[in-house]
Design an enzyme around this catalytic site. Structure first.
Site, short mmCIF file in Angstrom:
data_model
loop_
_atom_site.label_atom_id
_atom_site.label_comp_id
_atom_site.label_asym_id
_atom_site.label_seq_id
_atom_site.Cartn_x
_atom_site.Cartn_y
_atom_site.Cartn_z
N CYS A 261 60.24 56.00 43.33
CA CYS A 261 60.59 55.24 41.92
C CYS A 261 59.58 54.22 41.77
CB CYS A 261 61.87 54.47 41.78
SG CYS A 261 62.26 53.43 43.33
N CYS A 411 31.54 21.51 47.62
CA CYS A 411 31.57 20.95 48.93
C CYS A 411 31.87 19.49 49.12
CB CYS A 411 30.12 21.04 49.69
SG CYS A 411 29.99 20.37 51.35
N CYS A 414 28.69 17.34 50.78
CA CYS A 414 27.15 17.32 50.15
C CYS A 414 27.42 17.42 48.56
CB CYS A 414 26.17 18.22 50.78
SG CYS A 414 26.80 19.74 50.28
N CYS A 742 29.11 26.22 53.46
CA CYS A 742 28.35 25.56 52.61
C CYS A 742 27.00 25.98 52.79
CB CYS A 742 28.53 24.02 52.54
SG CYS A 742 27.37 23.21 51.45
N CYS A 745 24.91 22.37 53.49
CA CYS A 745 25.31 21.80 54.98
C CYS A 745 24.92 22.73 55.94
CB CYS A 745 26.41 21.35 55.00
SG CYS A 745 27.37 20.23 53.81
N HIS A 824 64.68 49.02 43.91
CA HIS A 824 64.50 50.20 42.98
C HIS A 824 63.62 49.54 41.90
CE1 HIS A 824 65.18 53.61 40.92
NE2 HIS A 824 65.79 53.15 39.95
ZN LIG Z 1 27.70 21.13 52.00
#
Ligand SMILES: [Zn+2]
Length: 893
Positions: A261, A411, A414, A742, A745, A824
């Site tokens: 079904c 981020c 930063c 990131c 970073c 169902h």
């Molecule tokens: Zn960063």
């Protein structure tokens, strides 16, 4: 059988461990029987025998004795002993093989009247076989052709054959064995389908939960009652046959080929997607089939789909069997080939992807490098992303179903912003989580004249125990600060909750008792709260059983610290249990009535008055001395008066641990005062005769129901579709275990993430995320999502500032009914030729009206974008009048 507490002779706990251990690890084999045991009982047994090494401390400790196997916690209805829904393996129950079950029953017995919960191991999967214990049986509704209103509900295994069901029905409806019978499946709107293969299993026959089966008995003259129906019914069978009548193209059911079904529901939605169906009906696919795409299915999925769509839209069939198509799907996606319940959304995702690759006009996908936005305008980056997508992916599916969304990651360290644009084929929208839950709790009043009362309180899902007390206080008028919340199990406090503990620790099956206690007495004296358990002394003692066993409902009592003497405690407990002590006493017990006393006529009054007599130094209040005591026996004789220690007490006290096991150190007294900490546990030991004679068992278990119990357990919740879209576009912080790398970073950070819609497709598929899983909680959200049938404006969610208005009308809905795994699937869809709505339930199709479409079952929604030039679709007149009628060309009676 064994109602006896002890069960049979038991080997010592070490031998029990050794005998059962290996049995619990054996593998499942098809056809074998396994048994369900309430995990609470099983855990208690494990503790008792020291099954896990950390439990070795109290091994064989008689008060850990689990008693007879008790599965009452697993039953929704103790009378019929049907299982509660949504029970979870290991958390709610454990499964043990027959041999292990037999051993446990021999050793411990079962609670009287409880039937064993035995289930079969079934096999599923076409290519790779898996075994599982079929915990939930399939519910079928059985009736006779001659009396279709008398419907009996019965449960069957998916491995049972149709013959088994027929046999059961013959028995239920007293059909003589010489009579010839036929079985029919009845669908909604009274469409019937003969179930002719008696050897096929319930699973293979595709019977679903709640399916109605009807048994038809041959007439005396050799004809069948159902033969008098229109001739078209005779053409109704599992195979696809040419029918003499003309039916409306597209209004064509799909036979259930064994739990298919979910597939039928998804196919009806796709079949009623006009641009896709036209593409196949006009044979445009033939030129575009890509037989060599390594990502595709050699064009075979597309060809099987085209074949099916042509049958469904030929106008020659009331229903077809999508056998060929199912086989092809099974070849490329074995996960869909078995008979287990599947998810229509997962199949849809597979199909859209499979059709796309089979019909991809790109024969050789170019390699393209991903470029970051690097501060370029959204419109430039989005255009580039879409063009790149189209360079690799170009098919009717992309033309119709693909859109583009923007994801923005920031981020936290930063502030580097990363913007990407990604294509999508459908939107998966989260549903707002349930904010509240309702809980049933029993309140035990400090006022001993009030029976414990059950309340149904609504509490915040993520709330604390204090929220529960506040909610209960509103209903009961008992101050929340005087409440202590406990989990009672096996006649003891399984747990006493702190006010700041989370309610998520309380499972729906826990027995929550809230006790009203006093922090200080009326005169301001500091009170101490003690746990009191009841234990019955055992007459027969064997090497493995101790002198006592826990019984009755535990109590929490409050006693002023400066009055904490044994005598005072005795009186307070007697007062607490006074309302279920039987008076007057029987003659046999009069022997303990050592001297006659004075009391008033009412038994309860007698005892309460007497309490005050006992209260020693203060508040001595005389009972009515005008009434004389019944001559044969009087409660107050049993109570024992200060200074009259020769008198027989009803019970004695011992200091125990939270399991009710006697501590080595007995109660120490400081002068006459007892030295006890708050929540110290005392056990009251009763001898069985006293218990039998004095305790009104019925009254001791009696409780009242507050009117809050009449409210339905689940609060109906409604949200708008737009709330779900908003939730989808809400900024979130990535989880600790799901960080983002990131590039600035050069390390993983818990960035913030936000989705926005950039461009939307002609056909917008919306998947409502109704199923939620985590380790302890498996749930289907029953929230009603209010979605518009027409005029869904999506412009406010689209962040492309120059996009044309996006206005959508609903064209199809895939519905899921029932619980996860056992439900169902059906579909509502709008026929592109006549513009009317139909309800597709496997091979049955019926007319539907727009007001039926928005339900809590709606799972996947199909919206069609309105052309900017197109006017608002005219609403069709009086659709509701036709709602319950059969459509033309249906195999109905
Ligand atoms: Zn960063």
């Amino acid at each position: 059988m064994a109602a006896e507490l002890d069960g049979g002779p038991r080997p010592d706990v070490g031998a029990q461990r050794a005998e059962l251990g290996p049995l619990l690890g054996i593998a499942l084999r098809p056809g074998e029987s396994w048994y369900l045991i309430d995990s609470r009982w099983f855990k208690q047994w494990k503790k008792y025998v020291g099954f896990d090494s950390w439990d070795m401390y109290n091994v064989g400790e008689p008060n850990l004795f689990p008693g007879p196997i008790d599965n009452s916690g697993l039953f929704a209805d103790p009378e019929i002993q049907t299982l509660k829904e949504h029970l979870i393996d290991e958390l709610d129950y454990v499964l043990v093989p027959t041999e292990a079950w037999n051993k446990l029953v021999n050793w411990y017995g079962c609670v009287e009247g409880q039937q064993p919960i035995v289930r079969k191991v079934v096999e599923y999967g076409l290519f790779v076989k898996h075994c599982k214990v079929e915990v939930y049986l399939l519910e079928l509704k059985l009736c006779e052709n001659s009396d279709p209103t008398n419907v009996l509900t019965c449960h069957f295994s998916k491995a049972d054959t149709i013959a088994t069901i027929e046999k059961e029905m013959r028995q239920l409806f007293n059909i003589p064995s010489e009579k010839e019978t036929r079985l029919w499946s009845r669908y909604m709107s009274n469409a019937y389908e003969q179930v002719s293969n008696l050897d096929s299993t319930v699973q293979d026959a595709g019977l679903y939960h709640g399916q109605v089966l009807l048994i038809e008995v041959k007439n005396e003259d050799g004809t069948w009652p159902r033969q008098s129906l229109p001739a078209k019914v005779s053409g109704f069978s599992y195979s696809c046959r040419e029918s003499p009548f003309q039916s409306q193209p597209g209004i064509c059911g799909l036979s259930n080929l064994g739990n298919t079904c979910f597939m039928n529901s998804a196919l009806q939605c796709l079949s009623n997607t006009p641009p896709l169906t036209e593409y196949f009906l006009e044979d445009r696919y033939e030129a575009e089939i890509n037989h060599d795409n390594p990502l595709g299915m050699r064009g075979e999925i597309a060809e099987a789909y085209a074949e099916l769509i042509k049958q469904m839209w030929s106008g020659r069939h009331s229903h077809v069997a999508p056998r060929m198509f199912k086989t092809q799907v099974g070849r490329f996606a074995p996960q869909f080939s078995g008979y287990q319940q599947q998810d229509s959304q997962e199949l849809l995702a597979f199909l859209l992807d499979g059709l796309h690759e089979d019909l991809n006009r790109v024969k050789k996908k170019p390699y393209l490098e991903l470029k970051d936005a690097n501060g370029r305008p959204d419109s430039v980056v989005a255009k580039e992303a879409w063009e790149n997508h189209r360079l690799r992916n170009d098919s009717i599916i992309v033309d119709i179903f693909h859109g583009l969304f923007k994801s923005t990651l920031v981020c936290p360290k930063c502030s580097k912003v990363s913007v990407t644009f990604d294509p999508f084929c459908y939107l998966t929208l989260p549903l707002p989580l349930k904010k509240d839950r309702s809980m049933d709790v029993s309140l035990v009043f400090a006022d001993l004249h009030r029976r414990p009362t059950q309340y149904r309180v609504v509490v915040p899902m993520m709330g604390a125990v204090s929220d529960l007390c506040e909610a209960l206080s509103k209903l009961s008028k008992i101050p929340a600060e005087n409440m202590v919340v406990t989990d009672v199990y096996n006649h003891r406090f399984h747990k006493i909750f702190q006010m700041d503990e989370g309610l998520s620790h309380i499972m729906p099956k826990d027995n929550i008792f809230v006790y009203e206690v006093c922090k200080s007495s009326e005169d301001g004296a500091e009170c101490i709260t003690l746990s009191v358990y009841f234990r019955e002394k055992r007459i027969r003692q064997s090497s493995t059983s101790s002198g006592t066993v826990l019984c009755g409902q535990p109590l929490l009592i409050s006693v002023p610290k400066h009055k904490l003497t044994l005598d005072h405690l005795y009186n307070v407990v007697l007062e607490q249990i006074g309302h279920y002590i039987k008076f007057p006493l029987t003659k046999e017990y009069s022997s303990v009535c050592l001297d006659s006393g004075i009391c008033n006529g009412s038994s309860r009054g007698c005892e309460v008055e007497e309490m005050e007599h006992q209260d020693g130094d203060e508040g001595r209040e005389k009972a009515s001395e005008t009434d004389s005591c019944q001559s044969e026996g009087c409660a107050h004789d049993l109570l024992g008066k200060e200074g009259q220690h020769h008198k027989k007490h009803l019970f004695t006290f011992s200091l125990v641990n939270s399991y009710g096991i006697s501590e080595i150190n007995s109660i120490t007294t400081e002068g006459k005062l007892l030295k006890l900490n708050s929540y110290a546990t005392l056990a009251i030991d009763l001898d069985p005769d006293t218990r039998k004679l004095l305790f009104d068992e019925q009254e001791s278990q009696a409780f009242e129901k507050d009117e809050s119990m009449l409210q339905s357990q689940k609060k109906k919740t409604t949200v708008a579709l737009k709330d779900c879209i908003e939730l989808f576009t809400t900024m979130e912080t990535l989880g600790e275990h799901d960080p983002w790398y990131c590039p600035n970073c050069k390390k993983h950070q818990q960035a913030t993430k936000k989705f926005d819609l950039w461009s939307l497709p002609r056909i917008l598929v919306v998947h409502l995320k109704r199923f939620s899983y985590n380790r302890y909680w498996r749930d289907k959200l029953d929230t009603v999502v209010e979605f518009p049938i027409r005029d869904l404006s999506m412009s406010e969610f689209v962040c492309d500032p120059i996009a044309d208005p996006y206005v959508y009308d609903l064209i199809a809905v895939s519905n899921h009914y029932g619980a996860m795994g056992v439900g169902h699937y059906t579909a509502y869809a709008k026929n592109k030729v006549n513009g009317r709505w139909y309800y597709f339930d496997d091979s049955s199709v019926s007319m539907a009206s727009e007001d039926q479409i928005v339900t809590k079952a709606a799972y996947v929604l199909f919206y069609q974008r309105r052309d900017s030039k197109q006017h608002i679709a005219p609403s069709l007149p009086a659709e509701s009048e036709l709602a319950s009628e059969e459509c033309d060309g249906m195999d109905t009676n």
